[in-house]
Design a protein around this motif. Structure first.
Motif, PDB file in Angstrom:
ATOM      1  N   PHE A   1       0.854  -1.228  -0.029  1.00 52.15           N
ATOM      2  CA  PHE A   1       0.078  -0.213   0.090  1.00 52.15           C
ATOM      3  C   PHE A   1       1.006   1.247  -0.129  1.00 52.15           C
ATOM      4  O   PHE A   1       0.602   2.151  -0.694  1.00 52.15           O
ATOM      5  CB  PHE A   1      -0.815  -0.228   1.330  1.00 52.15           C
ATOM      6  CG  PHE A   1      -1.840   1.165   1.200  1.00 52.15           C
ATOM      7  CD1 PHE A   1      -3.071   1.392   0.447  1.00 52.15           C
ATOM      8  CD2 PHE A   1      -1.472   2.126   2.219  1.00 52.15           C
ATOM      9  CE1 PHE A   1      -3.844   2.331   0.347  1.00 52.15           C
ATOM     10  CE2 PHE A   1      -2.669   3.274   2.075  1.00 52.15           C
ATOM     11  CZ  PHE A   1      -3.532   3.334   1.342  1.00 52.15           C
ATOM     12  N   VAL A   2       1.992   1.366   0.811  1.00 50.84           N
ATOM     13  CA  VAL A   2       2.935   2.323   0.786  1.00 50.84           C
ATOM     14  C   VAL A   2       3.624   2.526  -0.633  1.00 50.84           C
ATOM     15  O   VAL A   2       3.518   3.631  -1.286  1.00 50.84           O
ATOM     16  CB  VAL A   2       3.905   2.066   1.913  1.00 50.84           C
ATOM     17  CG1 VAL A   2       5.064   3.160   1.592  1.00 50.84           C
ATOM     18  CG2 VAL A   2       3.423   2.177   3.169  1.00 50.84           C
ATOM     19  N   TYR A   3       3.914   1.560  -1.301  1.00 49.91           N
ATOM     20  CA  TYR A   3       4.480   1.809  -2.459  1.00 49.91           C
ATOM     21  C   TYR A   3       3.484   2.042  -3.697  1.00 49.91           C
ATOM     22  O   TYR A   3       3.866   2.998  -4.635  1.00 49.91           O
ATOM     23  CB  TYR A   3       5.139   0.344  -2.906  1.00 49.91           C
ATOM     24  CG  TYR A   3       6.307  -0.054  -2.663  1.00 49.91           C
ATOM     25  CD1 TYR A   3       6.884   0.243  -1.207  1.00 49.91           C
ATOM     26  CD2 TYR A   3       7.174  -0.882  -3.237  1.00 49.91           C
ATOM     27  CE1 TYR A   3       7.983  -0.035  -0.739  1.00 49.91           C
ATOM     28  CE2 TYR A   3       8.561  -1.186  -2.729  1.00 49.91           C
ATOM     29  CZ  TYR A   3       8.683  -0.733  -1.293  1.00 49.91           C
ATOM     30  OH  TYR A   3      10.190  -0.903  -1.103  1.00 49.91           O
ATOM     31  N   PHE A   4       2.327   1.490  -3.589  1.00 52.48           N
ATOM     32  CA  PHE A   4       1.186   2.019  -4.375  1.00 52.48           C
ATOM     33  C   PHE A   4       0.794   3.443  -4.204  1.00 52.48           C
ATOM     34  O   PHE A   4       0.407   4.041  -5.248  1.00 52.48           O
ATOM     35  CB  PHE A   4       0.183   1.079  -4.049  1.00 52.48           C
ATOM     36  CG  PHE A   4      -1.350   1.804  -4.164  1.00 52.48           C
ATOM     37  CD1 PHE A   4      -1.850   2.010  -5.641  1.00 52.48           C
ATOM     38  CD2 PHE A   4      -2.204   2.074  -3.331  1.00 52.48           C
ATOM     39  CE1 PHE A   4      -3.011   2.664  -5.725  1.00 52.48           C
ATOM     40  CE2 PHE A   4      -3.580   2.337  -3.601  1.00 52.48           C
ATOM     41  CZ  PHE A   4      -3.799   2.790  -4.747  1.00 52.48           C
ATOM     42  N   GLN A   5       0.969   3.947  -2.933  1.00 55.07           N
ATOM     43  CA  GLN A   5       0.673   5.667  -3.059  1.00 55.07           C
ATOM     44  C   GLN A   5       2.187   6.245  -3.378  1.00 55.07           C
ATOM     45  O   GLN A   5       1.746   7.451  -3.978  1.00 55.07           O
ATOM     46  CB  GLN A   5       0.399   5.835  -1.300  1.00 55.07           C
ATOM     47  CG  GLN A   5      -0.678   5.259  -0.821  1.00 55.07           C
ATOM     48  CD  GLN A   5      -1.974   6.019  -1.473  1.00 55.07           C
ATOM     49  OE1 GLN A   5      -2.492   5.543  -2.428  1.00 55.07           O
ATOM     50  NE2 GLN A   5      -2.337   6.913  -0.877  1.00 55.07           N
ATOM     51  N   LEU A   6       3.289   5.851  -3.263  1.00 55.62           N
ATOM     52  CA  LEU A   6       4.289   6.624  -3.464  1.00 55.62           C
ATOM     53  C   LEU A   6       4.688   6.743  -5.253  1.00 55.62           C
ATOM     54  O   LEU A   6       5.079   7.791  -5.605  1.00 55.62           O
ATOM     55  CB  LEU A   6       5.422   6.091  -2.952  1.00 55.62           C
ATOM     56  CG  LEU A   6       5.465   6.400  -0.961  1.00 55.62           C
ATOM     57  CD1 LEU A   6       6.736   5.866  -0.649  1.00 55.62           C
ATOM     58  CD2 LEU A   6       5.194   7.934  -0.854  1.00 55.62           C
ATOM     59  N   LEU A   7       4.632   5.367  -5.683  1.00 59.64           N
ATOM     60  CA  LEU A   7       5.290   5.332  -7.057  1.00 59.64           C
ATOM     61  C   LEU A   7       4.180   4.834  -8.105  1.00 59.64           C
ATOM     62  O   LEU A   7       3.077   4.203  -7.611  1.00 59.64           O
ATOM     63  CB  LEU A   7       6.408   4.481  -7.082  1.00 59.64           C
ATOM     64  CG  LEU A   7       7.425   4.769  -6.098  1.00 59.64           C
ATOM     65  CD1 LEU A   7       8.671   3.565  -6.414  1.00 59.64           C
ATOM     66  CD2 LEU A   7       8.174   6.168  -6.777  1.00 59.64           C
TER      67      LEU A   7
END
Length: 691
Positions: free
Chosen positions: A342-348
Motif C-alpha cells: 500500500f505504501v509503494y502503491f501510494q508513492l510510485l
C-alpha cells in the motif's frame, strides 16, 4: 505436549488448484494492456509476435529448469530455498530481502494501482478515491487469505475462470470478424524505431509470476509430480492465449492505432466487436484478471517472507514467521506484505514499480538457473523425481533469457536498475547488524481475521470521510478515442494528451469540474452521450447537420476545412483532376461524405488509420489523400508525407464538443469556458502548440 504442537503448513492444493495459481499469477493486466507497449517497442507486428514467442520460450525453459529444483527441495520458500541450498544462507538472504523489501511490495502495489484505476473507470468513481479502492481490495485479499489457504485457492480458481471469459470472447470474435492484415505491419513514422530487447522485456513482465508458485511447495499435494505439471501446463496455455489475443487485436485495429490507444486498446477493440457496452465487459474482465494476479502474487510472496521469518532473518521474525493457528496460513507475513504494498502503491506509479521489480528478480533467476547445473554435481546422490529435459540445453536457454533481460534493463533503464541494486544490497548491513540478535518484537494472540477486518473497515471509513472533505467537485465524464494525435492520444506516461484533451481540462477547471475520461471508439462517441454514459464527447468531431439531430454542440473552437495531399511531381491541381486516380480517405470522417459527392471515374479507398493512409501515399499506391487540413499540414511540415503538396478543397469544417440535448445548462458552461479561453488568449496558445 501433543496438544501444543506448532502449527504447520498443510498440503491442500491439488493439480488444478496449482494450475489455477500459475495462470492466475501470470494472466492479469498484461494480456490486455501489454500488446500496444510491445508493438511500440518492437516497431512492427512481425517483431512484436517474435517477442511474445521468444518470451514464451525463455519462460518455458525457466519453468522446466526450476521444476527440477522444486522437486529436489519441496519446501515452502521456492527460489529462496534453492539459493540457500546451492549458494549458502547469505545469497538466499539477499534474495529474500529483495523479495520482502522490493519485489513483493512493488508488484502487489502495482497490481493494486492497476485494479484501482480500472475499478474507478468502470464504476465512474472519482480519481481521488483510488487510494480508498486500493486499500479496500488489499483488505479483501488479506481477509480471504486469513481465513485459510483453501478459501484463497477457491478465490484464485474463480478469478481464473472468470477472467477467461473476456479473453475467449475477444480472441474468438476478433479472429472471426477481423479482416486486418496481421503481419508486415509497421508502426509508422510517427513513432521511434523499435528495440527488440525492450519488446522482449515488456512481454516477460506479462509472463511474470510462474516462478513464484514454487514457493507453495509445502502446501501442494505430491509437489514432485504436481508442481512441474502445473507450471508447464499453465505456461503452454498462457503462451497460446497471448499469441492469439495479439493476432485478434491486430485483425481488428491496425498496430499504429493500437499503439496510440495504449491502455485503452482492449476496451476499444471490444466496442468495435460488441458495441458500446463491450468496453464495460472488457473492463470487468481486466479487473478480475488483476484481482486474480494480485491474489496469486500475494499468496506466493507471503510464503517467501514467512520462510525468512521462520529462520529468524527479518526484524520481528518471531511474528513474521508465525503460522496462524486459526487458519494455518502465514497471516502475519501477508499483513507485512500488504502494508508495504500500500505504501509503494501510494508513492510510485505502477509502471515504475514493475520495471524495478523485474530487473531485481531476474538477477536472481539467472543465479537459480545456473544453480541447477551446480546442483547436478553438488547434490549428485540426491534423488531426483523430476529432471529437466534436454539437459544442459534447457538451463542454458533459461540463463540466456535471464541475461538478456538484465543487460536490456541496464542499457535502457540504468536509473531504475541502479535503484534496484542499491535496495537489494541494503540487506547486507541488516544481515550483519540485526539478524544475529534474532529478537522478537511482539505477539498477536487474537483471531487475526476479525481484528484485520474491523481495523480495515475503520480505515475505509476514514478514507471515505477524507475524500468527501478534501474534494467534492462534480465529475465531468468525457468520452474520447485516444488514437488521433495531435488531437487526442495517449502519451508515454499512459495518460490522455493532445489539443482536445488540454482544452476540455481547461474548460472543466474554469467550471469547477474534475475530468474523468472514458475510452470510447470514435463511431460510438455520440452514442455514449445519448445513452448518458458520458457528459461530453471530444476528439476532432466535425459539426454536421446529421450529428446535430442527435446531440448538441458547443460553439466551434476551430474552423478549418478539407484539403488534398497530392504528390509534388503529380499532375493533380484541383478536385476535378482526380478523375482516373485513386483517392484515399479516412473511414468515418467528413472526408467520406464529401468523396461521395465527387463525379467521374475516381477509385475511393476508405482506410481505417492515418498511418495506413500515409504508407499507401508514400508507396505511391494512392494518388491523393482527402483529409482535414490541419492534420495534413502537420504531416507535410514534418515530412511524414514524402514529397507532398496540399490543395485546398473546402473551408466549412467546424469542430466542437458534443453534449446531450437534455443538458442545456452544461452547454452554457462549456461555451462560457470556451469564450474565457478565447478572450484570455489560451485558446490561441493551445492551437499554436498542437496545430
Amino acid at each position: 505436549m501433543e496438544g501444543h504442537k506448532k502449527p504447520a503448513l498443510k498440503p491442500s492444493l491439488g493439480l488444478f488448484s496449482t494450475m489455477a495459481l500459475v495462470v492466475g499469477s501470470v494472466l492479469g493486466a498484461g494480456a490486455f494492456m501489454k500488446p500496444p507497449a510491445v508493438l511500440l517497442a518492437a516497431g512492427d507486428s512481425n517483431w512484436a509476435m517474435a517477442a511474445w514467442l521468444v518470451s514464451a520460450f525463455f519462460s518455458m525453459a525457466g519453468g522446466l529448469t526450476l521444476c527440477e529444483l522444486g522437486a529436489m527441495f519441496p519446501r515452502a520458500g521456492g527460489v529462496y530455498i534453492f539459493l540457500e541450498e546451492i549458494y549458502g544462507p547469505k545469497m538466499a538472504y539477499l534474495y529474500g530481502w529483495m523479495i520482502t523489501i522490493l519485489y513483493g511490495p512493488a508488484v502487489v502495489g502495482a497490481m493494486t494501482g492497476y485494479f484501482s484505476s480500472i475499478f474507478c473507470l468502470l464504476f465512474n468513481i472519482p480519481a481521488n478515491y483510488i487510494p480508498l479502492v486500493g486499500f479496500s481490495v488489499l483488505l479483501f485479499v488479506l481477509f480471504v487469505n486469513s481465513i485459510g489457504v483453501k478459501e484463497a485457492g477457491y478465490l484464485q480458481m474463480i478469478a481464473t475462470l472468470c477472467k477467461l471469459v473476456p479473453v475467449v470472447l475477444l480472441t474468438i470474435f476478433g479472429l472471426w470478424k477481423g479482416n486486418g492484415q496481421v503481419f508486415n505491419m509497421p508502426i509508422g513514422d510517427s513513432h521511434p524505431a523499435g528495440v527488440f530487447s525492450l519488446a522482449v522485456i515488456a512481454t516477460l513482465f506479462a509472463y511474470d509470476g510462474w516462478a513464484n508458485v514454487s514457493a507453495m511447495a509445502g502446501e501442494i499435494k505430491d509437489p514432485a509430480r504436481t508442481l512441474p505439471r502445473a507450471i508447464i501446463s499453465g505456461l503452454l496455455f498462457l503462451s497460446a492465449v497471448y499469441i492469439l489475443i495479439n493476432i485478434a487485436f491486430i485483425k481488428i485495429i491496425p498496430p499504429e492505432q493500437l499503439v496510440s490507444l495504449g491502455h485503452d486498446a482492449a476496451a476499444i477493440v471490444a466496442q468495435k466487436l460488441f458495441g458500446l457496452y463491450g468496453g464495460n465487459i472488457v473492463s470487468v474482465g481486466i479487473m478480475i484478471s488483476v484481482l486474480g494476479g494480485l491474489n496469486g502474487y500475494a499468496m506466493t510472496v507471503s510464503r517467501m517472507i514467512y520462510a525468512m521469518g521462520e529462520q529468524g532473518q527479518l526484524p520481528g521474525s518471531r511474528y513474521i514467521g508465525k503460522i496462524d493457528s486459526d487458519s494455518n496460513t502465514p497471516v502475519n507475513a501477508f499483513l507485512l506484505l500488504v502494508v508495504m504494498a500500500f505504501v509503494y502503491f501510494q508513492l510510485l506509479n505502477p509502471d515504475l514499480l514493475t520495471d524495478i521489480a523485474m530487473f531485481s528478480i531476474w538477477i536472481f533467476f539467472a543465479m537459480t538457473f545456473i544453480g541447477v547445473i551446480i546442483a547436478r554435481k553438488k547434490f549428485a546422490t540426491l534423488p531426483r523425481i523430476f529432471k529437466v529435459p534436454l539437459y544442459p540445453y534447457t538451463p542454458i536457454v533459461a540463463i540466456a533469457g535471464a541475461l538478456y533481460i538484465i543487460v536490456g534493463m541496464l542499457m535502457n533503464e540504468p536509473v531504475n536498475s541502479l535503484i534496484s541494486i542499491l535496495l537489494t544490497l541494503s540487506g547486507i548491513p541488516v544481515f550483519l547488524l540485526f539478524i544475529r540478535k534474532r529478537k522478537s518484537v511482539f505477539k498477536l494472540r487474537l483471531r487475526k481475521k476479525y481484528v484485520l477486518l474491523i481495523c480495515g473497515l475503520m480505515i475505509i471509513g476514514l478514507f471515505s470521510a477524507g475524500n468527501k472533505v478534501f474534494d467534492n467537485r462534480p465529475v465531468l465524464t468525457v468520452a474520447v478515442e485516444t488514437s488521433n494525435p495531435p488531437i487526442a492520444f495517449e502519451n508515454s506516461a499512459g495518460l490522455p494528451d493532445g489539443l482536445d484533451i488540454e482544452l476540455i481540462k481547461a474548460i472543466a477547471e474554469r467550471n469547477g469540474y474534475r475530468v474523468k475520461f472514458r475510452p470510447t471508439s470514435f463511431e460510438h462517441l455520440l452514442d455514449a452521450v445519448e445513452q448518458k454514459l458520458a457528459d461530453v464527447a471530444i476528439g476532432e468531431i466535425t459539426i454536421t447537420e446529421a450529428r446535430q439531430q442527435r446531440v448538441d454542440f458547443t460553439d466551434s473552437y476551430y474552423r478549418s476545412g478539407l484539403a488534398l495531399a497530392v504528390h509534388t511531381e503529380g499532375k493533380i491541381n484541383t478536385v476535378a483532376e482526380l478523375d482516373g486516380h485513386i483517392l484515399g480517405v479516412k473511414s468515418r470522417t467528413t472526408g467520406v461524405d464529401y468523396s461521395a459527392t465527387l463525379h467521374g471515374k475516381i477509385r475511393i479507398e476508405k482506410i481505417d488509420t492515418t498511418s495506413n493512409l500515409i504508407n499507401l501515399f508514400n508507396d505511391n499506391k494512392i494518388d491523393a489523400i482527402l483529409y482535414d487540413r490541419p492534420i495534413l499540414e502537420q504531416l507535410v511540415d514534418k515530412n511524414t508525407l514524402k514529397s507532398a503538396r496540399l490543395i485546398s478543397v473546402t473551408d466549412n469544417e467546424r469542430y466542437g464538443f458534443a453534449y446531450s440535448k437534455n443538458d442545456k445548462a452544461l452547454g452554457v458552461k462549456l461555451n462560457n469556458g470556451l469564450r474565457e479561453l478565447k478572450d484570455g488568449g489560451k485558446l490561441r496558445e493551445l492551437l499554436q502548440k498542437w496545430l
